[in-house]
Design a protein around this motif. Structure first.
Motif, short mmCIF file in Angstrom:
data_model
loop_
_atom_site.label_atom_id
_atom_site.label_comp_id
_atom_site.label_asym_id
_atom_site.label_seq_id
_atom_site.Cartn_x
_atom_site.Cartn_y
_atom_site.Cartn_z
N CYS A 36 0.78 -1.06 0.04
CA CYS A 36 0.00 -0.06 -0.21
C CYS A 36 0.95 1.09 0.03
CB CYS A 36 -0.92 -0.06 1.20
SG CYS A 36 -2.29 1.14 1.20
N ASN A 37 1.28 1.59 -1.26
CA ASN A 37 2.42 2.76 -1.27
C ASN A 37 1.95 3.92 -0.78
OD1 ASN A 37 4.36 4.09 -3.82
ND2 ASN A 37 5.54 2.78 -2.33
N TYR A 38 0.99 4.45 -1.40
CA TYR A 38 0.58 5.88 -1.60
C TYR A 38 -0.81 6.16 -1.52
CZ TYR A 38 -0.24 5.58 -6.49
OH TYR A 38 -0.86 5.23 -7.85
N VAL A 39 -1.20 7.45 -1.23
CA VAL A 39 -2.56 7.84 -1.03
C VAL A 39 -2.86 8.73 -2.27
CG1 VAL A 39 -4.34 9.07 -0.02
CG2 VAL A 39 -2.80 7.49 1.42
N GLU A 40 -3.87 8.51 -3.13
CA GLU A 40 -3.99 9.22 -4.29
C GLU A 40 -4.15 10.97 -4.12
OE1 GLU A 40 -5.57 6.46 -3.40
OE2 GLU A 40 -5.61 5.22 -5.20
N SER A 41 -4.88 11.15 -3.13
CA SER A 41 -4.91 12.67 -2.75
C SER A 41 -3.84 13.25 -2.30
CB SER A 41 -6.05 12.77 -1.42
OG SER A 41 -5.48 12.18 -0.54
N ILE A 42 -2.72 12.55 -1.74
CA ILE A 42 -1.49 13.18 -1.20
C ILE A 42 -0.79 13.21 -2.71
CG2 ILE A 42 0.65 12.73 -0.21
CD1 ILE A 42 -1.04 11.33 2.19
N LEU A 43 -0.75 12.38 -3.42
CA LEU A 43 0.00 12.46 -4.79
C LEU A 43 -0.66 13.78 -5.58
CD1 LEU A 43 1.87 10.24 -5.93
CD2 LEU A 43 -0.01 9.53 -7.60
N GLN A 44 -1.66 13.94 -5.50
CA GLN A 44 -2.44 15.09 -6.36
C GLN A 44 -2.25 16.15 -5.54
OE1 GLN A 44 -4.13 14.72 -9.05
NE2 GLN A 44 -4.48 17.04 -9.20
N GLN A 45 -1.87 16.38 -4.41
CA GLN A 45 -1.50 17.63 -3.60
C GLN A 45 -0.04 17.88 -4.11
OE1 GLN A 45 -2.41 16.76 0.53
NE2 GLN A 45 -4.37 16.75 0.27
N GLN A 46 0.67 16.81 -3.86
CA GLN A 46 1.95 17.22 -4.32
C GLN A 46 2.35 17.75 -5.85
OE1 GLN A 46 4.14 13.59 -3.34
NE2 GLN A 46 4.31 14.22 -0.97
N GLN A 47 1.42 17.07 -6.57
CA GLN A 47 1.60 17.60 -7.95
C GLN A 47 1.37 19.06 -8.17
OE1 GLN A 47 -0.56 15.33 -10.93
NE2 GLN A 47 0.99 15.95 -12.69
N GLU A 48 0.20 19.28 -7.54
CA GLU A 48 -0.31 20.80 -7.67
C GLU A 48 0.45 21.62 -6.94
OE1 GLU A 48 -4.15 20.29 -6.11
OE2 GLU A 48 -5.00 19.61 -7.68
N ALA A 49 1.44 21.27 -6.16
CA ALA A 49 2.38 22.16 -5.45
C ALA A 49 3.67 22.22 -5.96
CB ALA A 49 2.53 21.64 -3.89
N GLY A 50 3.94 21.44 -7.21
CA GLY A 50 5.10 21.48 -7.78
C GLY A 50 6.28 20.42 -7.11
N GLU A 51 5.67 19.58 -6.22
CA GLU A 51 6.65 18.69 -5.28
C GLU A 51 7.05 17.56 -6.21
OE1 GLU A 51 4.86 18.76 -1.53
OE2 GLU A 51 5.20 20.71 -1.15
N LEU A 52 6.18 17.21 -7.20
CA LEU A 52 6.14 15.95 -7.83
C LEU A 52 6.19 16.30 -9.52
CD1 LEU A 52 5.98 12.68 -7.18
CD2 LEU A 52 3.45 13.06 -7.75
N THR A 53 6.99 15.80 -9.95
CA THR A 53 7.15 15.51 -11.33
C THR A 53 6.10 14.95 -12.10
OG1 THR A 53 8.49 14.01 -11.95
CG2 THR A 53 9.57 16.42 -11.47
N GLU A 54 5.84 15.25 -13.52
CA GLU A 54 4.71 14.29 -14.21
C GLU A 54 5.22 12.98 -14.42
OE1 GLU A 54 0.82 13.65 -16.05
OE2 GLU A 54 1.64 15.35 -14.83
N ALA A 55 6.44 13.07 -14.81
CA ALA A 55 7.19 11.85 -15.05
C ALA A 55 7.20 10.85 -13.75
CB ALA A 55 8.63 11.99 -15.43
N LEU A 56 7.24 11.41 -12.36
CA LEU A 56 7.26 10.49 -11.60
C LEU A 56 6.05 10.15 -11.06
CD1 LEU A 56 8.70 9.20 -9.20
CD2 LEU A 56 8.81 11.18 -8.03
N ARG A 57 5.14 10.81 -11.09
CA ARG A 57 3.60 10.65 -10.99
C ARG A 57 3.37 9.37 -11.80
NH1 ARG A 57 -1.32 11.50 -13.18
NH2 ARG A 57 -3.05 11.35 -11.88
N ASN A 58 3.50 9.58 -13.03
CA ASN A 58 3.24 8.31 -14.07
C ASN A 58 3.80 7.04 -13.69
OD1 ASN A 58 1.56 10.23 -15.31
ND2 ASN A 58 3.26 10.88 -17.05
#
Length: 251
Positions: free
Chosen positions: A158-180
């Motif tokens: 159970c690696n991650y929570v989708e909402s945290i992933l979304q929040q990090q992307q919106e904050a610029g803390e997560l690249t599109e490549a890493l998210r994918n």
């Protein structure tokens, strides 16, 4: 049974699944830590009858060759064997064919396909014959293509929570490549719940969540969400150094 967590997460994964009490046999699940760290952590090393490797990434297979050289029967798929970085041209590992069961001591095990950015990743279905207890180990997979009836204990990513992933992307803390990469290689909380709800859990007694992301997980939320989705009371988020009791009955 009991599950000893030697290491979990991106820093290295290794678990001991023990069965049959103090004199019973044990399996090492993945070997993603230095070999001496694993050996020192294991109580009753001589009772370890096998090692099951899920894929070639070093946080799971760092010491696979060395474990095999210690005399532990170590198994992986052919794709994983070919992809594990090693010195020299010979390997000590044994080939496991997916969806074909075989015996290791008192255990019957079977590899099954998982979904990860690796050569031929797999999970493991494990049955301890003396007590008919069945455990499933699945990590580094973004979904499970099979269903598994009669599982008593789930040891599952159970690696991650989708909402945290979304929040990090919106904050610029997560690249599109890493998210994918994350959504196509690791199990999210929502996908895990979907997978568990697709299975018959009438025989399930415990669920251990493994390989939580340090940056994108919420341990309490994950545990409570899985409890609510499954109706299983014994749900734990794995922590290195802890041992979890896996019992068919509460006494």
């Amino acid at each position: 049974m009991e599950l000893q967590v030697i290491g979990t997460g991106s820093s290295g994964n290794a678990y001991i699944l023990r069965a049959g009490g103090a004199k019973g046999q044990a399996l090492l699940l993945d070997a993603g830590l230095p070999v001496m760290q694993i050996v020192r952590a294991v109580k009753g090393w001589r009772r370890v009858v096998g090692c099951l490797i899920t894929h070639e990434h070093l946080d799971h297979a760092k010491s696979a060759e060395e474990i095999a050289k210690y005399g532990i029967r170590t198994y992986a798929t052919q794709g994983t064997i070919d992809a594990i970085p090693r010195i020299g041209s010979l390997t000590q590992l044994n080939r496991a064919q997916t969806l074909r069961s075989f015996s290791i001591g008192d255990f019957t095990v079977m590899a099954f396909e998982t979904e990860h950015d690796a050569a031929e990743p797999c999970g493991w279905l494990i049955r301890y014959e003396p007590t008919d207890e069945t455990a499933l180990y699945a990590t580094d997979t973004y979904y499970l293509r099979h269903t598994f009836p009669g599982i008593n204990y789930w040891i599952v990513e159970c690696n991650y929570v989708e909402s945290i992933l979304q929040q990090q992307q919106e904050a610029g803390e997560l690249t599109e490549a890493l998210r994918n990469r994350l959504i196509k290689s690791h199990m999210s909380l929502r996908r895990l719940c979907d997978a568990l709800e697709a299975n018959d859990l009438t025989q399930t007694q415990a669920i251990v969540l493994v390989h939580l992301s340090d940056e994108r997980s919420d341990e309490r939320l994950m545990v409570e969400t899985v409890k609510a989705a499954t109706g299983i009371d014994d749900v734990w988020a794995a922590e290195a150094g802890k041992t979890y009791e896996l019992n068919l009955t509460p006494f």
